[in-house]
Each structure stands twice: as C-alpha cells, then as structure tokens.
Motif scaffolding. Structure first.
Motif, PDB file in Angstrom:
ATOM      1  N   GLU B 141       0.828  -1.212   0.000  1.00 39.26           N
ATOM      2  CA  GLU B 141       0.000   0.000   0.000  1.00 39.26           C
ATOM      3  C   GLU B 141       0.863   1.264   0.000  1.00 39.26           C
ATOM      4  OE1 GLU B 141      -0.404  -2.723   1.909  1.00 39.26           O
ATOM      5  OE2 GLU B 141      -2.421  -2.864   2.745  1.00 39.26           O
ATOM      6  N   MET B 199      -2.456   4.092   4.764  1.00 43.04           N
ATOM      7  CA  MET B 199      -3.800   3.523   4.941  1.00 43.04           C
ATOM      8  C   MET B 199      -4.416   3.751   6.311  1.00 43.04           C
ATOM      9  SD  MET B 199      -4.240   2.331   1.984  1.00 43.04           S
ATOM     10  CE  MET B 199      -5.716   1.346   2.148  1.00 43.04           C
ATOM     11  N   SER B 257      -5.701  10.626   3.691  1.00 45.15           N
ATOM     12  CA  SER B 257      -6.939  10.495   2.906  1.00 45.15           C
ATOM     13  C   SER B 257      -6.760  10.912   1.451  1.00 45.15           C
ATOM     14  CB  SER B 257      -8.087  11.269   3.557  1.00 45.15           C
ATOM     15  OG  SER B 257      -7.624  12.520   3.979  1.00 45.15           O
ATOM     16  N   GLN B 260      -5.393   7.845  -0.151  1.00 44.96           N
ATOM     17  CA  GLN B 260      -6.402   6.779  -0.216  1.00 44.96           C
ATOM     18  C   GLN B 260      -7.428   7.075  -1.312  1.00 44.96           C
ATOM     19  OE1 GLN B 260      -8.015   6.253   3.777  1.00 44.96           O
ATOM     20  NE2 GLN B 260      -5.931   6.267   4.592  1.00 44.96           N
TER      21      GLN B 260
END
Lengths: 85, 378
Positions: B141, B199, B257, B260
């Motif tokens: 990620e 994340m 965010s 993401q």
C-alpha cells in the motif's frame, strides 16, 4: 517497498495540486519530490518520502514520543520495584 | 540525519531491552510484517538484545519477494519485445524467473532501466513517444499512491505509450491468511509503519478482535522496533488484544486520505497470488476499468503460463515465518545474492538477503596490527 526517508522541504513549486512538487533536502542530497499527498506541507516541514512522493509530514511533536515513553515506563518500573521492596 | 539518528541511540536501546527482559514472563512469538523491519532487526541485532523467550518471526512484507513467478515471466516477455523501454525498481531486476531474470534481458540487449519513481517512467514515455514504456508496479500500500498518481497523470495528459504491469499486494489479507493457517504460531504483530502512514490502521482493529492478537503499528529504526516489541509484549502479558500505534510521528489512525482517495479511484481490489504462499483472496490491487488502457498485461496480450519453482528454495516458508533463512539447505552455498534461487535472497527487504548480509560472518575479535596504526599516524 516500505522504506521511506525523512527530508526537509526547501521550496515548493506548482499550483496544480497533482503536480505540486518541491525540493527536499535529505541531509545534503536535494531531490525534486512530488508533494500532492501532503497538501498542507510548508517550506521547512519534514516529510516522509517514498519513491519520489511525500506520503506524510512528520509530526515533530510526536518525534520525542519514543523517549518520553521510555522515561515513563522506566519510572513506572522503578515505582513497582520500590513497592516490591 | 534528523529523524533517523536519534532512533539509533545505543543507550536508549539497552534500556528498552532491559525493560523488555523485566516484563517478559513466558514465551511469545511475534511477527514483524515488513521486510524493512526485518532488515533493521537483523542488521542492528535487535533479536539478540531480546530475552530468549521472545521469538521474532519474519513476515511476508517484501513485495519483490511475493511477486508471482508468472508475473516475472510476463515482465521478461514484455521487456524482450522490440521498441519497449521496461522500467523497474532495482531489486526486481535480479529476481529469478523460470530460466532468467530481467537483468539478463538487459544484458541480451533489451532496454531495461532502473528508475527511482514511477514518475521517472512516465517522463521517459513523454520523452520517447515512439517507444512503449512499461513500468513494473510492484509494492504494498505504501507504493500504491505513487503508482496511482503515475497512471492518473498519464490518463490526464493522454500519454498513450505508457502502461504499468501491476503487482500490488495488501497487508491485512496476508495477516489474516497467516493467522487462519492451522500451523500458525504468531501471537502478536508489529504492523508495517509506512503502509499505515498511507492507509491508517482502522482495518487492523477487526483483525485484532477476531483473532485476539495485539497489533502494534511500528516504525523501522532500532528504537521504534524495541518500543513496538515492548508494547506488544506488554499487551500479551496482560492478555490484551488491541491495535496500538508506536510510530506516532508518521502514522495517524485515519492515514492519508488524499492518497487513499486516489488509490480508490485508480485501483480496485483483486485476488492475487503470492509467490511461495499461493492465492490470497482480495489481497491485491488491479486497475479500474476506466484506466484499463494502462494495464500492460492487456496491452501486450501476454498469456498466462504456469511454472515450477526451484525445488530447493523455501522462500514461501520463510515469508510465512515458519522457517528461518539459515534453516535452508541452499542458504549461503547454492543460494547467494549473486545467484539467488528465490526472491527472498534478492530483495533489499528479503529475509534471506538480510541474514546473508548481516549474519553470515561473525567476527569474534577485531585486532588492529600495531604497524598499521603507526603508519597511519605518521
């Protein structure tokens, strides 16, 4: 790849949020880094950089937490030892 | 270096080690997920500072190591095609395929280039419009935001000769696969710090609860790892199973965010095969339909093939924390970084590479001959 390196923002260029980038100093080595993921970062902030992207700013107020915790746990252990005695 | 050197303080490390010794009353097995953490542990000898009752096992957090053999072969095939500029992070070049690796493709005349960032590959595409530029998008990620951005910019700027070969994997499904295995001995985790920078750590909370394991989001420097171990052991000794954050200077619960959002726009969750482990459902990322044009597998029409791994290589068992590198019969003899049998010996985050580099030779004493010292002073 999980490795990210801390560097200091020297300058910021670009008005397009996606293309926002800056010169970041890694103890003398300066690279152009994409800052799109740290929209609030300012010149002088430290950021964590991974493959050419800043993924977060480093929270300097938390930087000493590792040592604070050590101190607190150390004090707690001493108190417990004294209780035992 | 600021924000690195401080966390290598020897005295603080010793104090943490003493505290861990005092705290530990029974045997515990903890897994550190990320290959970067494995390297730090082996390099700084952190496992040797800990009491014998604590066993640290190394997890599958090495994206280079878990990229399936089939995908390496597809990369080799694409890189061998005329007109292609194949770009990759350095490690991937020496990962053994079925009979060769990407470096040999380069040696045979293929245009294979090491890049630092996916944006470098995108720029190459913009500068070489008559060539097809492919980037080997390998990572967890942590790397997804960078790869998402490269694809997004290519889409916006209509860079038609750019595509990515995707090999993205996700940490939480891997942890669940390990925890739900009947042979699992892992009782607590040090979660991968930078994965959580991106994340956040909300998705670990249901895992901690379901499997009753403490999960401590941990950094990479020696003091980070020692504090992470301390926090994990403290929970285990107190029968707790919570998610805690050791790496607070770099991780917030909600994560990043902005990153993401772009990951979700460009990628979708897919099933992925992990080299040495097998398929783990919903454990990877693939491109959304909207960006399907940038999928190199589609663009180059590379067929699926299946291959046999080297029979001697036990990378899979190492990645699951079941075996240590030195328990392999080929370790250091038939398998070395110069001629690796498996990916864990190649990658800068591979456990076998870490042990080979930092644990193979143990000097008992260093003696400086007197003449050399005198000569130097003169």
């Amino acid at each position: 790849m999980c490795l990210a390196v801390p560097g200091k923002i020297l300058s910021i260029e670009g008005s397009d949020p996606l293309l926002r980038s800056g010169k970041v100093d890694f103890s003398g080595i300066v690279k152009q880094i994409n800052l799109a993921y740290v929209p609030d970062a300012k010149v002088g902030d430290y950021v964590l950089v991974h493959v050419g992207f800043a993924i977060n700013t480093i929270d300097e107020s938390e930087a000493l937490q590792v040592f604070e915790y050590l101190r607190q746990m150390g004090e707690l252990a001493e108190l417990e030892e004294n209780d035992v005695k | 270096m600021k924000f690195i050197d401080e966390y290598r303080d020897g005295e603080a490390a010793q104090r943490y080690a003493r505290m861990i010794h005092r705290l530990t009353t029974r045997e515990w097995t903890i897994m550190e997920v990320c290959g970067g953490q494995t390297h730090s542990i082996v390099k700084f000898g952190i496992d040797e500072l800990l009491p014998k009752q604590i066993t640290l096992v190394h997890g599958p957090g090495c994206p280079v190591c878990v990229t399936p053999l089939e995908l390496i072969e597809k990369a080799i095939e694409i890189a061998s095609r005329p007109g292609v500029i194949f770009c990759s992070f350095g490690d991937m070049l020496r990962v053994p395929g079925n009979s060769k690796d990407l470096l040999s493709v380069k040696a045979e005349g293929g245009d294979v280039r090491i890049v630092y960032s996916p944006l470098d590959a995108l720029r190459l595409a913009q500068e070489n419009t008559e060539r097809q530029v492919v980037f080997f998008a390998v990572g967890f990620e942590t790397t997804a935001p960078a790869n998402a951005m490269a694809v997004f910019q290519a889409f916006q700027q209509k860079v038609r000769n750019f595509s990515i070969l995707v090999s993205h994997v996700l940490v939480p499904p891997a942890m669940e696969a390990i925890l739900s295995s009947p042979s699992n001995r892992v009782q607590g985790f040090l979660a991968a710090g930078h994965v959580c920078t991106v994340m956040g750590y909300k998705e670990y909370e249901p895992i901690a609860k379901k499997y009753q394991v403490p999960i401590v989001v941990t950094g990479f420097e020696p003091l980070d790892i020692l504090q992470g171990v301390y926090m994990c052991i403290r929970q285990l000794e107190n029968r707790q199973a919570e998610v805690e954050n050791q790496y607070r200077r770099a991780v917030q619960r909600k994560g990043n965010s902005t990153a993401q959002n772009l990951i979700q726009e460009v990628f979708r969750i897919v099933h992925r095969k992990w080299r040495g482990v097998g398929q783990i459902d919903h454990s990877g990322l693939g491109l959304h339909e909207k960006f399907a044009d940038f999928d190199a597998e589609r663009r180059f029409g590379v067929a699926d093939q299946s291959f046999e791994e080297s029979p001697e290589c036990m990378s899979g068992l190492v990645l699951q924390g079941v075996k240590k590198p030195f328990e392999c019969s080929a370790f250091g003899s038939r398998c070395t970084p110069e001629h690796p049998l498996g990916a864990t010996m190649v990658s800068s985050e591979g456990a076998c590479a870490a042990y080979y580099r930092y644990r193979r030779i143990r000097p008992t004493e260093v003696i400086i001959p007197q003449q050399r010292v005198d000569a130097h002073e003169a």
